[in-house]
Write a protein that holds these residues in place. Structure first.
Motif, PDB file in Angstrom:
ATOM      1  N   THR A   6      23.850  44.714  43.261  1.00  0.00           N
ATOM      2  CA  THR A   6      24.824  44.310  44.275  1.00  0.00           C
ATOM      3  C   THR A   6      25.677  43.158  43.770  1.00  0.00           C
ATOM      4  O   THR A   6      26.895  43.137  43.971  1.00  0.00           O
ATOM      5  N   SER A   9      28.147  44.595  41.301  1.00  0.00           N
ATOM      6  CA  SER A   9      29.206  45.383  41.939  1.00  0.00           C
ATOM      7  C   SER A   9      30.206  44.471  42.652  1.00  0.00           C
ATOM      8  O   SER A   9      31.412  44.741  42.637  1.00  0.00           O
ATOM      9  N   GLU A  10      29.724  43.386  43.261  1.00  0.00           N
ATOM     10  CA  GLU A  10      30.655  42.437  43.886  1.00  0.00           C
ATOM     11  C   GLU A  10      31.481  41.708  42.834  1.00  0.00           C
ATOM     12  O   GLU A  10      32.665  41.432  43.053  1.00  0.00           O
ATOM     13  N   ASN A  11      30.883  41.405  41.692  1.00  0.00           N
ATOM     14  CA  ASN A  11      31.607  40.778  40.588  1.00  0.00           C
ATOM     15  C   ASN A  11      32.699  41.724  40.080  1.00  0.00           C
ATOM     16  O   ASN A  11      33.845  41.310  39.873  1.00  0.00           O
ATOM     17  N   ARG A  13      34.152  44.059  41.745  1.00  0.00           N
ATOM     18  CA  ARG A  13      35.172  44.142  42.790  1.00  0.00           C
ATOM     19  C   ARG A  13      36.157  42.979  42.668  1.00  0.00           C
ATOM     20  O   ARG A  13      37.371  43.168  42.753  1.00  0.00           O
ATOM     21  N   LEU A  14      35.647  41.770  42.444  1.00  0.00           N
ATOM     22  CA  LEU A  14      36.516  40.605  42.264  1.00  0.00           C
ATOM     23  C   LEU A  14      37.407  40.766  41.029  1.00  0.00           C
ATOM     24  O   LEU A  14      38.598  40.434  41.065  1.00  0.00           O
ATOM     25  N   PHE A  16      38.393  43.583  39.674  1.00  0.00           N
ATOM     26  CA  PHE A  16      39.390  44.602  39.970  1.00  0.00           C
ATOM     27  C   PHE A  16      40.517  44.037  40.830  1.00  0.00           C
ATOM     28  O   PHE A  16      41.697  44.321  40.591  1.00  0.00           O
ATOM     29  N   ILE A  17      40.175  43.224  41.818  1.00  0.00           N
ATOM     30  CA  ILE A  17      41.204  42.602  42.665  1.00  0.00           C
ATOM     31  C   ILE A  17      42.117  41.725  41.822  1.00  0.00           C
ATOM     32  O   ILE A  17      43.352  41.777  41.951  1.00  0.00           O
TER      33      ILE A  17
END
Length: 83
Positions: A6, A9-11, A13-14, A16-17
């Motif tokens: 998790t 995956s949050e890393n 996501r950041l 990618f943003i």
């Protein structure tokens, strides 16, 4: 182990943003939308030119600070120790 997945995956996501914002500013505003943006002036310079020359750099620096802040929050959320 699930916490690590998790966290990762949050890393991602950041990341990618950050890449998406930088792409829009540098490629979108600096190349694709340069003509419409050149109708607007910023400090005496055409806005499309400014984005191509300076805007993407300022955006990158801002994204570095934003990413650092978000990663510190993410590290605290998942109780990751600094090395």
């Amino acid at each position: 182990m699930e916490g690590n997945a998790t966290y990762w995956s949050e890393n991602l996501r950041l990341i990618f943003i950050c890449l998406a914002v930088w792409f829009v500013v540098s490629f979108g505003f600096g190349l694709l939308l340069v003509e419409p943006l050149n109708a607007i002036r910023l400090g005496g310079y055409k806005l499309g030119f400014w984005f191509a020359q300076q805007g993407s750099i300022y955006t990158f620096v801002g994204l570095v600070f934003w990413y650092t802040k978000k990663m510190n929050e993410l590290d605290q959320k998942y109780d990751v120790e600094e090395s």
